[in-house]
Design a protein around this motif. Structure first.
Motif, PDB file in Angstrom:
ATOM      1  N   PHE A 120       0.810  -1.220   0.000  1.00 10.92           N
ATOM      2  CA  PHE A 120       0.000   0.000   0.000  1.00 10.92           C
ATOM      3  C   PHE A 120       0.840   1.267   0.000  1.00 10.92           C
ATOM      4  O   PHE A 120       0.415   2.302  -0.500  1.00 10.92           O
ATOM      5  N   GLU A 121       2.038   1.180   0.556  1.00  9.81           N
ATOM      6  CA  GLU A 121       2.889   2.365   0.624  1.00  9.81           C
ATOM      7  C   GLU A 121       3.418   2.785  -0.754  1.00  9.81           C
ATOM      8  O   GLU A 121       3.827   3.931  -0.939  1.00  9.81           O
ATOM      9  N   ASP A 122       3.403   1.850  -1.718  1.00  5.21           N
ATOM     10  CA  ASP A 122       3.918   2.181  -3.051  1.00  5.21           C
ATOM     11  C   ASP A 122       3.316   1.218  -4.081  1.00  5.21           C
ATOM     12  O   ASP A 122       4.026   0.483  -4.765  1.00  5.21           O
ATOM     13  N   VAL A 123       1.999   1.262  -4.201  1.00  8.62           N
ATOM     14  CA  VAL A 123       1.284   0.347  -5.092  1.00  8.62           C
ATOM     15  C   VAL A 123       1.787   0.459  -6.524  1.00  8.62           C
ATOM     16  O   VAL A 123       1.949  -0.547  -7.224  1.00  8.62           O
ATOM     17  N   HIS A 124       2.064   1.671  -6.974  1.00  7.06           N
ATOM     18  CA  HIS A 124       2.359   1.904  -8.386  1.00  7.06           C
ATOM     19  C   HIS A 124       3.858   2.006  -8.709  1.00  7.06           C
ATOM     20  O   HIS A 124       4.228   2.507  -9.769  1.00  7.06           O
ATOM     21  N   PHE A 125       4.685   1.518  -7.808  1.00  5.14           N
ATOM     22  CA  PHE A 125       6.131   1.466  -8.049  1.00  5.14           C
ATOM     23  C   PHE A 125       6.688   2.852  -8.422  1.00  5.14           C
ATOM     24  O   PHE A 125       7.471   2.993  -9.348  1.00  5.14           O
ATOM     25  N   ARG A 126       6.279   3.836  -7.657  1.00  5.59           N
ATOM     26  CA  ARG A 126       6.820   5.177  -7.891  1.00  5.59           C
ATOM     27  C   ARG A 126       8.119   5.380  -7.127  1.00  5.59           C
ATOM     28  O   ARG A 126       8.942   6.218  -7.512  1.00  5.59           O
ATOM     29  N   GLU A 127       8.314   4.637  -6.050  1.00  2.00           N
ATOM     30  CA  GLU A 127       9.512   4.774  -5.227  1.00  2.00           C
ATOM     31  C   GLU A 127      10.426   3.555  -5.326  1.00  2.00           C
ATOM     32  O   GLU A 127      11.642   3.686  -5.378  1.00  2.00           O
ATOM     33  N   ARG A 128       9.874   2.370  -5.370  1.00  3.31           N
ATOM     34  CA  ARG A 128      10.689   1.148  -5.409  1.00  3.31           C
ATOM     35  C   ARG A 128      10.986   0.756  -6.857  1.00  3.31           C
ATOM     36  O   ARG A 128      10.228   1.121  -7.771  1.00  3.31           O
ATOM     37  N   PRO A 129      12.070   0.019  -7.073  1.00  2.00           N
ATOM     38  CA  PRO A 129      12.385  -0.429  -8.438  1.00  2.00           C
ATOM     39  C   PRO A 129      11.281  -1.342  -8.967  1.00  2.00           C
ATOM     40  O   PRO A 129      10.764  -2.196  -8.229  1.00  2.00           O
ATOM     41  N   TYR A 130      10.951  -1.171 -10.217  1.00  2.00           N
ATOM     42  CA  TYR A 130       9.892  -1.986 -10.811  1.00  2.00           C
ATOM     43  C   TYR A 130      10.374  -3.410 -11.032  1.00  2.00           C
ATOM     44  O   TYR A 130      11.459  -3.652 -11.568  1.00  2.00           O
ATOM     45  N   ASP A 131       9.552  -4.361 -10.613  1.00  3.02           N
ATOM     46  CA  ASP A 131       9.808  -5.776 -10.869  1.00  3.02           C
ATOM     47  C   ASP A 131       8.523  -6.356 -11.454  1.00  3.02           C
ATOM     48  O   ASP A 131       7.475  -6.319 -10.803  1.00  3.02           O
ATOM     49  N   PRO A 132       8.569  -6.880 -12.690  1.00  2.00           N
ATOM     50  CA  PRO A 132       7.332  -7.328 -13.339  1.00  2.00           C
ATOM     51  C   PRO A 132       6.609  -8.439 -12.595  1.00  2.00           C
ATOM     52  O   PRO A 132       5.375  -8.476 -12.586  1.00  2.00           O
ATOM     53  N   TRP A 133       7.368  -9.339 -11.943  1.00  2.00           N
ATOM     54  CA  TRP A 133       6.715 -10.436 -11.238  1.00  2.00           C
ATOM     55  C   TRP A 133       6.139  -9.991  -9.898  1.00  2.00           C
ATOM     56  O   TRP A 133       5.078 -10.476  -9.475  1.00  2.00           O
ATOM     57  N   GLN A 134       6.804  -9.067  -9.229  1.00  2.41           N
ATOM     58  CA  GLN A 134       6.219  -8.522  -7.998  1.00  2.41           C
ATOM     59  C   GLN A 134       4.960  -7.732  -8.318  1.00  2.41           C
ATOM     60  O   GLN A 134       3.967  -7.805  -7.588  1.00  2.41           O
ATOM     61  N   ALA A 135       4.997  -6.981  -9.417  1.00  5.06           N
ATOM     62  CA  ALA A 135       3.818  -6.219  -9.814  1.00  5.06           C
ATOM     63  C   ALA A 135       2.655  -7.147 -10.150  1.00  5.06           C
ATOM     64  O   ALA A 135       1.500  -6.890  -9.781  1.00  5.06           O
ATOM     65  N   TYR A 136       2.965  -8.231 -10.849  1.00  6.81           N
ATOM     66  CA  TYR A 136       1.919  -9.198 -11.178  1.00  6.81           C
ATOM     67  C   TYR A 136       1.391  -9.853  -9.906  1.00  6.81           C
ATOM     68  O   TYR A 136       0.167  -9.962  -9.710  1.00  6.81           O
ATOM     69  N   GLY A 137       2.296 -10.296  -9.039  1.00  4.20           N
ATOM     70  CA  GLY A 137       1.874 -10.925  -7.795  1.00  4.20           C
ATOM     71  C   GLY A 137       1.003 -10.012  -6.955  1.00  4.20           C
ATOM     72  O   GLY A 137      -0.005 -10.440  -6.383  1.00  4.20           O
ATOM     73  N   GLN A 138       1.375  -8.741  -6.863  1.00  7.41           N
ATOM     74  CA  GLN A 138       0.575  -7.768  -6.106  1.00  7.41           C
ATOM     75  C   GLN A 138      -0.835  -7.662  -6.688  1.00  7.41           C
ATOM     76  O   GLN A 138      -1.825  -7.646  -5.949  1.00  7.41           O
ATOM     77  N   SER A 139      -0.933  -7.601  -8.013  1.00  5.95           N
ATOM     78  CA  SER A 139      -2.248  -7.463  -8.632  1.00  5.95           C
ATOM     79  C   SER A 139      -3.094  -8.716  -8.412  1.00  5.95           C
ATOM     80  O   SER A 139      -4.323  -8.625  -8.265  1.00  5.95           O
ATOM     81  N   LYS A 140      -2.454  -9.880  -8.355  1.00  3.74           N
ATOM     82  CA  LYS A 140      -3.199 -11.116  -8.135  1.00  3.74           C
ATOM     83  C   LYS A 140      -3.637 -11.249  -6.677  1.00  3.74           C
ATOM     84  O   LYS A 140      -4.694 -11.829  -6.388  1.00  3.74           O
ATOM     85  N   THR A 141      -2.829 -10.729  -5.745  1.00 10.91           N
ATOM     86  CA  THR A 141      -3.287 -10.650  -4.353  1.00 10.91           C
ATOM     87  C   THR A 141      -4.504  -9.741  -4.257  1.00 10.91           C
ATOM     88  O   THR A 141      -5.472 -10.036  -3.542  1.00 10.91           O
ATOM     89  N   ALA A 142      -4.468  -8.644  -4.995  1.00 14.71           N
ATOM     90  CA  ALA A 142      -5.605  -7.727  -5.003  1.00 14.71           C
ATOM     91  C   ALA A 142      -6.874  -8.422  -5.495  1.00 14.71           C
ATOM     92  O   ALA A 142      -7.973  -8.152  -4.997  1.00 14.71           O
TER      93      ALA A 142
END
Length: 314
Positions: free
Chosen positions: A171-193
């Motif tokens: 929740f602190e950085d849902v859209h990867f504005r601060e942390r380095p983008y990782d495609p699998w973490q982004a996918y995993g986050q969306s699937k948790t959602a």
């Protein structure tokens, strides 16, 4: 609070969508399947149509959707299928679909998605996988709430993935504005959602007779993997060892979606996550099976709902 036993069904990872819906009459039932032009979505739509439902394929590529609808009609004899444009990453497209829907909606299968995509953002600056896989489906489902409630006993199916074990919603950085983008973490986050949405929607809508559940379809080779490097996929499966789920066909991958959408065995069941056509046991973050506790956390589900409403209201 008393723990309830996990739900089990007579079906397995090898069951197909047609086997799951066999003997169920869906005459008079209206269904929407997002991403229904290929893969698991097309097989989900095929099984629902084969049982008599009027199925709308909600797709980005309407030409592909029409081809799929024609194929489904030819194979099932049910020619009442419809095709409607829907791009989940664009709010105007979602709003247009909602505005164009008339009458009750008995089944909504939120199947469309994008996986492990290179970093990309919507015009609003939202990370594409979260925007498509979660926010678009959130807006669609909330917008169709009245139609679902009018159906009496509607089912909403949220197609998640075992990849949710890769990441909670950060929740602190849902859209990867601060942390380095990782495609699998982004996918995993969306699937948790996707799972948390089922938890939150069930809590809100069970009094309207709307059952909302989530699932993993298992490992199915489809166009969803078009952004994933084959070598990386092999490495990930090797790391998972004997627990890695076996590859299955699209018809097998669609089985759990059809089960949650139609089975009398799941009457009045909501807010749960299914794997191999059974309610999934607890899984460990970083693993490949089961459901992560953070994906079923009511507090996280409530926070996600609030964040989603706030994001979409801007």
């Amino acid at each position: 609070m008393t723990e309830t036993a996990p739900i089990s069904t007579p079906f397995t990872a090898d069951s197909t969508a047609a086997e799951v819906v066999d003997g169920i009459d869906l005459t008079g039932v209206r269904a929407v399947v997002t991403g229904g032009s290929s893969g698991i979505g097309a097989e989900t739509a095929r099984a629902l149509a084969g049982a008599g439902a009027e199925v709308t394929l909600a797709v980005r590529d309407t030409a592909a959707g029409r081809r799929a609808a024609e194929d489904i009609g030819a194979g099932t004899g049910n020619t009442r299928g419809r095709v409607a444009p829907l791009d989940l990453a664009h709010r105007k497209s979602v709003a247009a679909f909602i505005a164009g829907w008339e009458g009750p909606l008995h089944i909504l299968v939120n199947n469309a998605g994008v996986m492990a995509a290179p970093e990309s953002r919507t015009p609003e600056g939202w990370e594409l996988q979260f925007a498509t896989n979660h926010l678009g489906h959130f807006a669609l489902t909330v917008g169709l709430h009245r139609a679902l409630a009018a159906a009496g006993g509607a089912r909403v199916v949220s197609v998640s993935s075992s990849a949710h074990l890769r990441s909670p919603v950060v929740f602190e950085d849902v859209h990867f504005r601060e942390r380095p983008y990782d495609p699998w973490q982004a996918y995993g986050q969306s699937k948790t959602a996707n799972v948390l949405f089922a938890v939150g929607a069930w809590r809100r809508w069970q009094s309207d007779g709307i059952a909302v559940n989530a699932l993993t379809p298992g490992a199915v080779p489809t166009r969803l993997q078009r952004h994933a490097d084959e070598g990386e996929l092999r490495r990930m499966r090797a790391e998972a060892g004997p627990d890695a789920p076996a590859w299955r066909t699209p018809a097998q991958g669609a089985a759990a979606s059809v089960l949650l959408a139609t089975s009398p065995l799941l009457e009045g069941v909501g807010g749960r996550y299914f794997e191999d056509c059974d309610e999934a046991p607890r899984g460990e973050p970083g693993g490949s099976r089961g459901v992560a506790p953070y994906a079923l956390d009511p507090a996280a589900a409530e926070r996600l709902w609030e964040v989603s409403v706030e994001t979409l209201s801007v």
